[in-house]
Design an enzyme around this catalytic site. Structure first.
Site, PDB file in Angstrom:
ATOM      1  N   THR A 163     -31.141 -18.192  -9.010  1.00 36.38           N
ATOM      2  CA  THR A 163     -31.749 -19.490  -9.324  1.00 36.38           C
ATOM      3  C   THR A 163     -33.273 -19.418  -9.319  1.00 36.38           C
ATOM      4  O   THR A 163     -33.873 -18.772  -8.461  1.00 36.38           O
ATOM      5  CB  THR A 163     -31.284 -20.544  -8.302  1.00 36.38           C
ATOM      6  OG1 THR A 163     -29.867 -20.663  -8.379  1.00 36.38           O
ATOM      7  CG2 THR A 163     -31.922 -21.891  -8.562  1.00 36.38           C
ATOM      8  N   SER A 169     -28.939 -24.423 -13.085  1.00 34.37           N
ATOM      9  CA  SER A 169     -27.643 -24.165 -13.713  1.00 34.37           C
ATOM     10  C   SER A 169     -27.772 -23.388 -15.027  1.00 34.37           C
ATOM     11  O   SER A 169     -26.831 -22.709 -15.436  1.00 34.37           O
ATOM     12  CB  SER A 169     -26.923 -25.492 -13.979  1.00 34.37           C
ATOM     13  OG  SER A 169     -26.654 -26.165 -12.766  1.00 34.37           O
ATOM     14  N   GLY A 202     -30.824 -18.024  -0.164  1.00 35.21           N
ATOM     15  CA  GLY A 202     -30.419 -17.741   1.205  1.00 35.21           C
ATOM     16  C   GLY A 202     -30.864 -16.362   1.640  1.00 35.21           C
ATOM     17  O   GLY A 202     -30.799 -15.398   0.874  1.00 35.21           O
ATOM     18  N   ARG A 336      -7.852 -46.964  18.560  1.00 32.57           N
ATOM     19  CA  ARG A 336      -8.869 -48.011  18.651  1.00 32.57           C
ATOM     20  C   ARG A 336      -8.274 -49.372  18.320  1.00 32.57           C
ATOM     21  O   ARG A 336      -7.558 -49.531  17.333  1.00 32.57           O
ATOM     22  CB  ARG A 336     -10.007 -47.696  17.680  1.00 32.57           C
ATOM     23  CG  ARG A 336     -11.088 -48.759  17.583  1.00 32.57           C
ATOM     24  CD  ARG A 336     -11.933 -48.816  18.825  1.00 32.57           C
ATOM     25  NE  ARG A 336     -13.080 -49.689  18.651  1.00 32.57           N
ATOM     26  CZ  ARG A 336     -13.950 -49.977  19.617  1.00 32.57           C
ATOM     27  NH1 ARG A 336     -13.790 -49.443  20.818  1.00 32.57           N
ATOM     28  NH2 ARG A 336     -14.965 -50.765  19.388  1.00 32.57           N
ATOM     29  N   GLY A 426     -19.593 -47.456  15.020  1.00 34.10           N
ATOM     30  CA  GLY A 426     -20.758 -46.831  15.652  1.00 34.10           C
ATOM     31  C   GLY A 426     -20.429 -45.462  16.206  1.00 34.10           C
ATOM     32  O   GLY A 426     -21.275 -44.563  16.187  1.00 34.10           O
ATOM     33  N   THR A 447     -24.107 -29.410  -5.540  1.00 37.12           N
ATOM     34  CA  THR A 447     -25.061 -28.917  -6.537  1.00 37.12           C
ATOM     35  C   THR A 447     -25.249 -27.405  -6.524  1.00 37.12           C
ATOM     36  O   THR A 447     -25.826 -26.872  -7.463  1.00 37.12           O
ATOM     37  CB  THR A 447     -26.442 -29.581  -6.356  1.00 37.12           C
ATOM     38  OG1 THR A 447     -26.858 -29.475  -4.990  1.00 37.12           O
ATOM     39  CG2 THR A 447     -26.386 -31.040  -6.757  1.00 37.12           C
ATOM     40  N   GLU A 449     -23.827 -23.295  -6.465  1.00 31.13           N
ATOM     41  CA  GLU A 449     -22.754 -22.587  -7.158  1.00 31.13           C
ATOM     42  C   GLU A 449     -22.325 -23.361  -8.408  1.00 31.13           C
ATOM     43  O   GLU A 449     -21.164 -23.341  -8.812  1.00 31.13           O
ATOM     44  CB  GLU A 449     -21.557 -22.352  -6.235  1.00 31.13           C
ATOM     45  CG  GLU A 449     -21.811 -21.365  -5.120  1.00 31.13           C
ATOM     46  CD  GLU A 449     -22.194 -19.980  -5.635  1.00 31.13           C
ATOM     47  OE1 GLU A 449     -21.553 -19.491  -6.576  1.00 31.13           O
ATOM     48  OE2 GLU A 449     -23.146 -19.399  -5.102  1.00 31.13           O
ATOM     49  N   ASP A 451     -23.997 -27.026 -10.477  1.00 27.68           N
ATOM     50  CA  ASP A 451     -24.060 -28.474 -10.336  1.00 27.68           C
ATOM     51  C   ASP A 451     -22.748 -29.075 -10.844  1.00 27.68           C
ATOM     52  O   ASP A 451     -22.243 -28.699 -11.900  1.00 27.68           O
ATOM     53  CB  ASP A 451     -25.240 -29.010 -11.151  1.00 27.68           C
ATOM     54  CG  ASP A 451     -25.310 -30.514 -11.138  1.00 27.68           C
ATOM     55  OD1 ASP A 451     -24.625 -31.136 -11.984  1.00 27.68           O
ATOM     56  OD2 ASP A 451     -26.019 -31.084 -10.306  1.00 27.68           O
TER      57      ASP A 451
END
Length: 704
Positions: A163, A169, A202, A336, A426, A447, A449, A451
């Site tokens: 990239t 892409s 990376g 809950r 919460g 997005t 590997e 988009d």
């Protein structure tokens, strides 16, 4: 009262046989064999998944929330060595180098790491699934011997430098060049301007010692397109960039901060000619270019196709994250309590509310569908990469399938994590319950590997191409009548399209309308018809566009881009529905099959409900039947409710994988304590009188 579904008999069956079988099925008790279902969900590579989950459950691999990005990066890099030491990352590599040539098992194992820490899953994917895989699949024997042992052992941490800042892409348009110098026998890697910097890479910021760099190969004045080159980045001793190489740290991101993403640039960096990964294209010492694939376009897509495993693994990891979120949220919802709608004393369990069921069960159904579809994708991947089924057509099918499923599963994971977060109130927002953290980490899955929108456009183009082949010898008049009349006929089986359905006409009876909609063949017909019609309409609109001038052809395609992407998404949803339906046939236990059929129906009818406007506008559903869709979905929710915990327990994720406080039973303890307190107070006669009760008594006394 037990309902009997009157399904249409299949071709070759005795009249009424299918209906009798369905009636018998309806009389079977609905219960889930959780253990057997869990085994089915583990799929072909069950042993690998179990081993990977054992690792993912260990504290050594867990994300520590609240760490700085610097601390998180250091921890994740150390965890990579832990994976090496535990034999978790070498499955796809050749046996003679210590691997096991197990391509499907390799992906299955990587996917499970997402439950430990998505940063670990992705960083491991960069090292072995991208960097190592590029050397293995794009290189040849000499490259394998030279670099793969160090890559496998982590002695060579590396980058997958494809990239660029200016091109994500659109890989074919990257601007980094690799120009061959025959006098020196070297390639010169060069970044001609800022937009050509390799970005979001990376391992680039701190850890990478080497990189597979994608660049335009130029020799003898001819650009032969994008190729891959092995480039040393840093001095192993000092970790400083080598001469001519520079870079920047991408810094803190919205998630995945355990990965040192960064930028790289090259200023006339010279590498040996043999550093070209030359499986699909080579340059001789004198600068002559050669390739076993004559077509530049086909060569480019073949090279990129060898790297499809990134999309495959993201598809599976997204499904795994959805499972973890739903297990936590549904367990919490069974414990809950809020509001006393049906009792003066006890509050309602959240999961008894219809809207809560809608929020979670529809996403549970989609997760099952996505999981079954992923298993098919993984088997297809393994067939191609093991050589069991490795024709050009097989590879194209694999690429199309991965491009179709990865967008749906990653978008679904983000949607599921957000909905589960909100459904837990919460408590869901607390990092200790992981929804917010997982969602932040998985955000970029939509997005990278590829988009998602661009991938669906690739799928749409494949659908158009297959449609054109189907009707190559049909004149426009016949094609137009096909679109209008929806004639049944041969379909494009390999891309998931099925025989087109007749119009579903109005019976006039609500009960019959509901039965028709929950019928398997009716659902298949409606889902398939929508895809086929959308593709046919787009094909008719674009007919002859390839003969227009380039700008006019592009403008015409752009005019229908949105419709094409919608068609591709509908196609991918159909693939998921088909995968779910095929999985049902493998369920031996009748009770489990019944519950899963309800879940499959919920998935199918939810798709139809979401697109009701299309079905109404195109005359595929009558108003009468359209009105029954929502009501029948609500009935399915009621049926699924008693089995919700069994369905999420079958995922097989335990406390060490969930690591969510609300999924530990603590809420049930709190609720039981509160209910016991109020019961005791009422029994003692010492509880205060509610003002509303007192006012009602006073009003009643006045009337009397």
């Amino acid at each position: 009262m037990t309902e009997v579904v009157d399904r249409p008999a299949r071709k070759g069956s005795r009249p009424g046989a299918t209906a009798k079988a369905a009636a018998h099925s309806e009389r079977q008790p609905a219960a889930v064999d959780t253990e057997a279902l869990g085994r089915q969900l583990l799929g072909k590579w069950a042993a690998v998944r179990i081993q990977a989950r054992d690792l993912a459950g260990r504290p050594e691999l867990h994300k520590i929330e609240g760490q700085t990005h610097t601390e998180h990066r250091a921890r994740v890099f150390g965890q990579l060595q832990y994976l090496v030491d535990n034999g978790a990352v070498h499955r796809a590599f050749p046996k003679h180098l210590g691997g096991s040539d197990d391509h499907g098992g390799n992906i299955a194992g990587f996917e499970e790491l997402v439950v430990a820490d998505p940063s670990l899953q992705i960083k491991a994917g960069v090292q072995w699934g991208l960097f190592g895989s590029a050397v293995m699949h794009l290189g040849t024997a000499g490259h394998h011997a030279k670099w793969l042992p160090g890559i496998m052992s982590l002695d060579i941490p590396g980058c997958f430098a494809m990239t660029e800042t200016g091109h994500g892409s659109d890989v074919a348009s990257i601007a980094t060049t690799a120009t061959y110098d025959p006098a020196a026998g070297e390639f010169v890697i060069h970044t001609p301007f800022r937009a050509a910097w390799k970005d979001y890479i990376g391992n680039a910021a701190t850890d990478g010692l080497g990189a597979v760099v994608f660049a335009q190969l130029i020799t003898r004045g001819v650009n032969h397109g994008v190729h891959a080159f092995y480039v040393d980045l840093r001095n192993p001793a000092t970790k400083e960039f080598l001469p001519g190489i520079g870079g920047e740290d991408d810094g803190i991101k919205g998630g995945l901060n355990g990965i040192d993403n960064g930028r790289l640039h090259f200023t006339n960096v010279r590498i040996p000619r043999t550093n070209l990964l030359n499986r699909y294209g080579d340059v001789a010492a004198d600068g002559t270019y050669s390739s076993p694939i004559a077509s530049p376009g086909r060569r480019f897509f073949t090279m990129l196709g060898t790297l499809v495993q990134g999309r495959v693994s993201l598809d599976g990891a997204a499904v795994a994250a959805s499972k973890v979120a739903l297990k936590a949220a549904i367990q919490y919802a069974t414990e809950r309590r809020q509001f006393n709608a049906s009792s003066h004393t006890d509050e309602e369990v959240l999961l008894d509310y219809q809207r809560h069921q809608r929020r979670l069960f529809t996403r549970l159904a989609t997760t099952y569908a996505a999981g079954f579809a992923h298993e098919q994708l993984l088997r297809k991947f393994d067939d191609v990469f093991s050589g069991a089924a490795d024709t050009d057509e097989d590879r194209q099918d694999l690429e199309t399938l991965a491009a179709a499923l990865k967008p749906l599963s990653t978008w679904h994971a983000l949607d599921t994590l957000q909905e589960c977060r909100e459904a837990c109130g919460g408590a869901g927002f607390l990092i200790e319950n992981r929804f917010a953290s997982l969602r932040a980490d998985l955000d970029v899955y939509a997005t990278f590997e590829g988009d998602n929108t661009v991938l669906l456009q690739l799928v749409a183009k494949r659908l158009l191409a297959d449609y054109a082949k189907e009707f190559r010898n049909v004149d426009f008049g016949v094609l137009a009548r096909y679109v209008v009349g929806q004639a049944t006929g041969a379909a494009i089986h390999r891309t998931g399209l099925r025989q087109v359905a007749q119009f579903i006409t109005d019976t006039g009876l609500v009960q019959k309308a509901a039965i028709a909609l929950r019928d398997e063949e009716s659902q298949r017909a409606l889902l398939t018809d929508r895809v086929q019609t959308m593709v046919a309409e787009a094909a008719a609109a674009l007919k002859g566009s390839n003969r227009l001038p380039q700008d006019k052809g592009a403008a015409l395609f752009n005019r229908y881009q949105n419709e094409l992407i919608d068609a591709a998404q509908a196609h991918a949803e159909l693939l998921q529905w088909e995968a779910f339906t095929e999985a049902l046939a493998e369920v031996a236990d009748p009770g489990t099959r019944k519950v899963l059929t309800w879940l499959r129906d919920l998935f199918g009818l939810s798709l139809i409900e979401r697109n009701l406007s299309w079905y109404l506008m195109n005359g595929r559903l009558s108003m009468q039947r359209a009105r029954t869709v929502g009501g029948y979905i609500n009935r399915l929710l009621e049926k699924i409710r008693p089995h919700a915990m069994d369905l999420v327990d079958a995922f097989g994720y335990t406390d060490e994988h969930l690591r969510a406080r609300i999924a530990t039973g603590a809420e049930k303890e709190r609720q039981d304590e509160a209910r016991a307190y109020f019961r005791s107070q009422r029994a003692s006669g010492q509880s205060p009188v509610d003002e509303k009760v007192l006012l009602a008594r006073t009003a009643a006394g006045r009337k009397s």
